[in-house]
Design an enzyme around this catalytic site. Structure first.
Site, short mmCIF file in Angstrom:
data_model
loop_
_atom_site.label_atom_id
_atom_site.label_comp_id
_atom_site.label_asym_id
_atom_site.label_seq_id
_atom_site.Cartn_x
_atom_site.Cartn_y
_atom_site.Cartn_z
N ASP A 13 0.83 -1.21 0.00
CA ASP A 13 0.00 0.00 0.00
C ASP A 13 0.87 1.26 0.00
OD1 ASP A 13 -2.36 1.42 0.00
OD2 ASP A 13 -2.62 1.34 2.17
N LEU A 51 10.81 -20.34 -4.64
CA LEU A 51 9.77 -19.52 -4.02
C LEU A 51 8.41 -19.72 -4.70
CD1 LEU A 51 9.17 -16.96 -2.11
CD2 LEU A 51 9.51 -15.61 -4.18
N HIS A 59 2.02 3.33 -9.11
CA HIS A 59 1.81 1.89 -9.38
C HIS A 59 2.98 1.33 -10.19
CE1 HIS A 59 -2.02 2.21 -7.53
NE2 HIS A 59 -2.63 2.84 -8.52
C1 IPE Z 1 -5.51 -2.76 -0.03
O1 IPE Z 1 -5.11 -1.44 -0.25
C2 IPE Z 1 -5.47 -3.52 -1.29
C3 IPE Z 1 -4.17 -3.61 -1.97
C4 IPE Z 1 -3.02 -3.20 -1.56
C5 IPE Z 1 -4.24 -4.25 -3.22
P1 IPE Z 1 -6.17 -0.25 -0.32
O2 IPE Z 1 -5.38 0.99 -0.39
O3 IPE Z 1 -7.16 -0.49 -1.38
O4 IPE Z 1 -6.89 -0.40 1.10
P2 IPE Z 1 -7.93 0.54 1.86
O5 IPE Z 1 -9.15 0.65 1.01
O6 IPE Z 1 -7.27 1.86 2.04
O7 IPE Z 1 -8.19 -0.14 3.16
C1 IPE Z 2 -1.71 0.20 -3.26
O1 IPE Z 2 -1.47 1.55 -3.29
C2 IPE Z 2 -1.93 -0.39 -4.63
C3 IPE Z 2 -3.30 -0.82 -4.90
C4 IPE Z 2 -4.30 -0.81 -4.07
C5 IPE Z 2 -3.56 -1.30 -6.24
P1 IPE Z 2 -2.65 2.60 -3.28
O2 IPE Z 2 -3.05 2.87 -4.68
O3 IPE Z 2 -3.74 2.16 -2.38
O4 IPE Z 2 -1.91 3.85 -2.67
P2 IPE Z 2 -2.49 4.91 -1.64
O5 IPE Z 2 -3.02 4.14 -0.46
O6 IPE Z 2 -3.58 5.67 -2.33
O7 IPE Z 2 -1.32 5.75 -1.29
MG MG Z 3 -4.12 2.43 -0.43
#
Ligand code: IPE
Ligand code: IPE
Ligand code: MG
Length: 251
Positions: free
Chosen positions: A26, A137, A43
């Site tokens: 995240d 792995l 990303h």
């Molecule tokens: C959780 O991250 C899902 C992934 C990393 C793929 P999110 O950024 O979507 O989670 P929430 O919604 O903030 O909890």
């Molecule tokens: C996690 O990073 C990747 C996915 C959920 C695909 P985020 O896109 O949730 O990044 P933040 O939380 O907005 O910084």
């Molecule tokens: Mg996120």
């Protein structure tokens, strides 16, 4: 203080390295925002962190690495971000699969595939079959995955195979039908990006994982950050309901 240090010394080390690490990757969006870049730039950089993490896990002897790439709730994001993430997934599969294979890595993808394009489904199936006999792995990508979905699909499959069990099934009856049935439960759970929640990741499987949260944003996650998480894991005492004294007696 003396008491504290003597008791920590006797804590049994739960193996040097966790067998199975599960990560919520995240913070990509915030990484990009800090740099005045579009979220998709985060990303893209996230894929580099993924590559480094896979390499580090291979070198450290981790047996299973499970990465949350797209949750069942992520469809709620703007359509162009969802489309980008799906395309990125395809691109990564296309570019990385031969490298993964050459490194003896077995790839698995868990999650509900029914909403994916036929082309993506085909690529996933091919990637899994090419790498299925690899013995290094096991890398699992959770895509359109939700822990609740997993429990429901496992229950449906278990009941379809054992129609008479509806009222009597036990935990062990369900486990073979979970999407991660080929792996032991995660020992260490890591979430980057500062949030301290599970966000519908492996709800059943994380029952006894050690939880580790770091403010490091996923694109900045590297070998050092991974080693820090493993070090924290190694300092924990995993009691699985027992007392500390029981563990020390059996050590
Ligand atoms: C959780 O991250 C899902 C992934 C990393 C793929 P999110 O950024 O979507 O989670 P929430 O919604 O903030 O909890
Ligand atoms: C996690 O990073 C990747 C996915 C959920 C695909 P985020 O896109 O949730 O990044 P933040 O939380 O907005 O910084
Ligand atoms: Mg996120």
């Amino acid at each position: 203080m003396a008491l504290f240090s003597s008791s920590t010394r006797s804590i049994p080390e739960t193996g040097d390295v966790p067998r199975h690490i599960a990560i919520i990757m995240d913070g990509n969006g915030r990484w990009a925002k800090k740099r005045f870049l579009p979220r998709i730039a985060g990303h893209k950089r996230g894929v580099d962190a993924l590559r480094h993490t896979v390499k580090a896990c291979t070198e450290l002897g981790v047996e299973y690495l499970t990465l949350f790439a797209f949750s069942s709730e992520n469809w709620r994001r703007p359509a162009e971000e969802v489309t980008f993430l799906m395309q990125l997934f395809m691109l990564v599969l296309e570019h990385e699969i031969s490298k993964l294979h050459n490194n003896n890595i077995r790839l698995k993808v868990i999650g509900d595939r029914s909403r994916f394009d036929a082309k993506l489904i085909d690529m996933i199936e091919r990637a899994e079959s090419v790498t299925q006999s690899n013995t290094g792995l096991t890398l699992t990508i959770a895509a359109n995955y939700g822990g609740r979905w997993d429990l429901i699909q496992a229950t449906h499959s278990m009941l379809a195979a054992n129609p008479g069990r509806a009222l009597t099934f036990q935990e062990a009856d369900l486990e073979p039908y979970l999407s991660t049935s080929y792996a032991p439960e995660p020992d260490l759970f890591i979430r980057t990006g500062g949030e301290q929640r599970i966000s519908n990741f492996l709800l059943w499987q994380l029952a006894y994982a050690e939880l580790y949260f770091t403010d490091t944003l996923w694109p900045d996650f590297n070998t050092l950050a991974l080693k820090r998480a493993i070090k924290s894991f190694q300092q924990r005492e995993r009691r699985f309901g027992r007392t500390s004294e029981q563990l020390q007696k059996n050590a």
